[in-house]
Each structure stands twice: as structure tokens, then as C-alpha cells.
Design a protein around this motif. Structure first.
Motif, PDB file in Angstrom:
ATOM      1  N   GLN A   1       0.629  -1.083  -0.283  1.00 17.44           N
ATOM      2  CA  GLN A   1      -0.114  -0.427   0.019  1.00 17.44           C
ATOM      3  C   GLN A   1       1.056   1.166  -0.007  1.00 17.44           C
ATOM      4  N   HIS A   2       1.708   0.667   0.358  1.00 16.91           N
ATOM      5  CA  HIS A   2       2.655   2.473   0.145  1.00 16.91           C
ATOM      6  C   HIS A   2       4.308   1.822  -0.758  1.00 16.91           C
TER       7      HIS A   2
ATOM      8  N   LYS B   1       9.180   3.109   2.716  1.00 15.13           N
ATOM      9  CA  LYS B   1       8.638   4.773   3.208  1.00 15.13           C
ATOM     10  C   LYS B   1       9.028   4.691   4.573  1.00 15.13           C
TER      11      LYS B   1
ATOM     12  N   TYR C   1       8.432   0.684   6.904  1.00 17.68           N
ATOM     13  CA  TYR C   1       7.578  -0.011   5.491  1.00 17.68           C
ATOM     14  C   TYR C   1       7.847  -1.135   5.081  1.00 17.68           C
TER      15      TYR C   1
END
Length: 142
Positions: free
Chosen positions: A7-8, A12, A28
């Protein structure tokens, strides 16, 4: 939480605030088999994780979820973190152990983690865990 689809962007970094433990930073990463909450992991430049064991080398983070293989999730890299711990006392350096994901304070010259210090004894906040202060920890074999 964990996700089956990223999702990222991997790698990150975000800041977050916990009402009990205060501010921390989180990265992440991609999970690995058998990861549980509080596991210490080493992550690669491709942001893949390996559960940390004695003689692991590289950047260290702490799993915030049971983020297993083929999943993605957040890991703590700074601030007060709840980590899986053997028998430890407060204000001692974190060390790698032969048990995957578990840290100890037994001094071993090649298993020291720079940037990680226990701030509580084991059993706080619960059995098998301790609080550690993280500051971009690294297992470098010193």
C-alpha cells in the motif's frame, strides 16, 4: 496491520505517536515467514526482512504485526518499542540471540546492536517482552 498488496513504497518512513510510548519512526517493509509482533528483523537494501539471529548483519527494525512472507507492513526503527526479549534488565545494550527475532542483554562481542538499549526488564509490558529505545539500530558485528 499487514497487507497482501503493498500500500506504500517499500522503505517509506513515517512518524507516529503512541499515547503510552510517545513518538517513534516506522518503515514499510516486506515480511518473512514466522514473523510475530515484537520480532527483531534485519532488512536489506531491497526492504525485505529476515528474522534477526546471532551473527545477522544490517539495519534492524521491530515488527508491529505478524507480517509473514508475501505480506507488507510497518516496523519500528526509532523511539520506545516493545520487543521480544529473553531475560533482560533495564539500561543494558540489546544483543542478538540464537532464537530468531528475540533479543537479549548477554554481552557477546559479535552480536551487539548499535542504537538499541533495553529501557525495562523482561516482563514489561508483558511476559516475553521488554521496552527498548531504538535509534536506527544496526547489527554490525562489533
Amino acid at each position: 496491520s499487514t497487507e497482501t498488496v503493498a500500500q506504500h513504497a517499500l522503505g517509506k518512513v513515517v512518524k507516529g505517536i503512541d499515547p503510552v510510548y510517545g513518538e517513534g519512526e516506522f518503515i514499510y517493509l516486506q515480511g518473512v515467514a514466522s514473523t510475530v509482533v515484537g520480532d527483531a528483523v534485519v532488512f536489506s537494501s531491497a526492504f525485505a526482512t529476515t528474522r534477526a539471529v546471532a551473527a545477522s548483519r544490517g539495519a534492524v527494525a521491530v515488527a508491529l504485526s505478524a507480517n509473514v512472507a508475501s505480506q507488507y507492513g510497518w516496523y519500528q526503527i526509532s523511539g520506545l518499542a516493545v520487543v521480544k526479549a529473553a531475560t533482560v534488565v533495564a539500561d543494558t545494550a540489546c544483543q542478538l540471540t540464537a532464537t530468531a527475532g528475540t533479543l537479549d542483554d548477554t554481552t557477546t562481542s559479535t552480536n551487539y546492536i548499535d542504537g538499541a538499549v533495553f529501557k525495562s526488564a523482561d516482563g514489561t509490558p508483558s511476559a516475553g517482552f521488554a521496552i527498548a529505545q531504538l535509534s536506527y539500530p544496526t547489527a554490525n558485528g562489533r
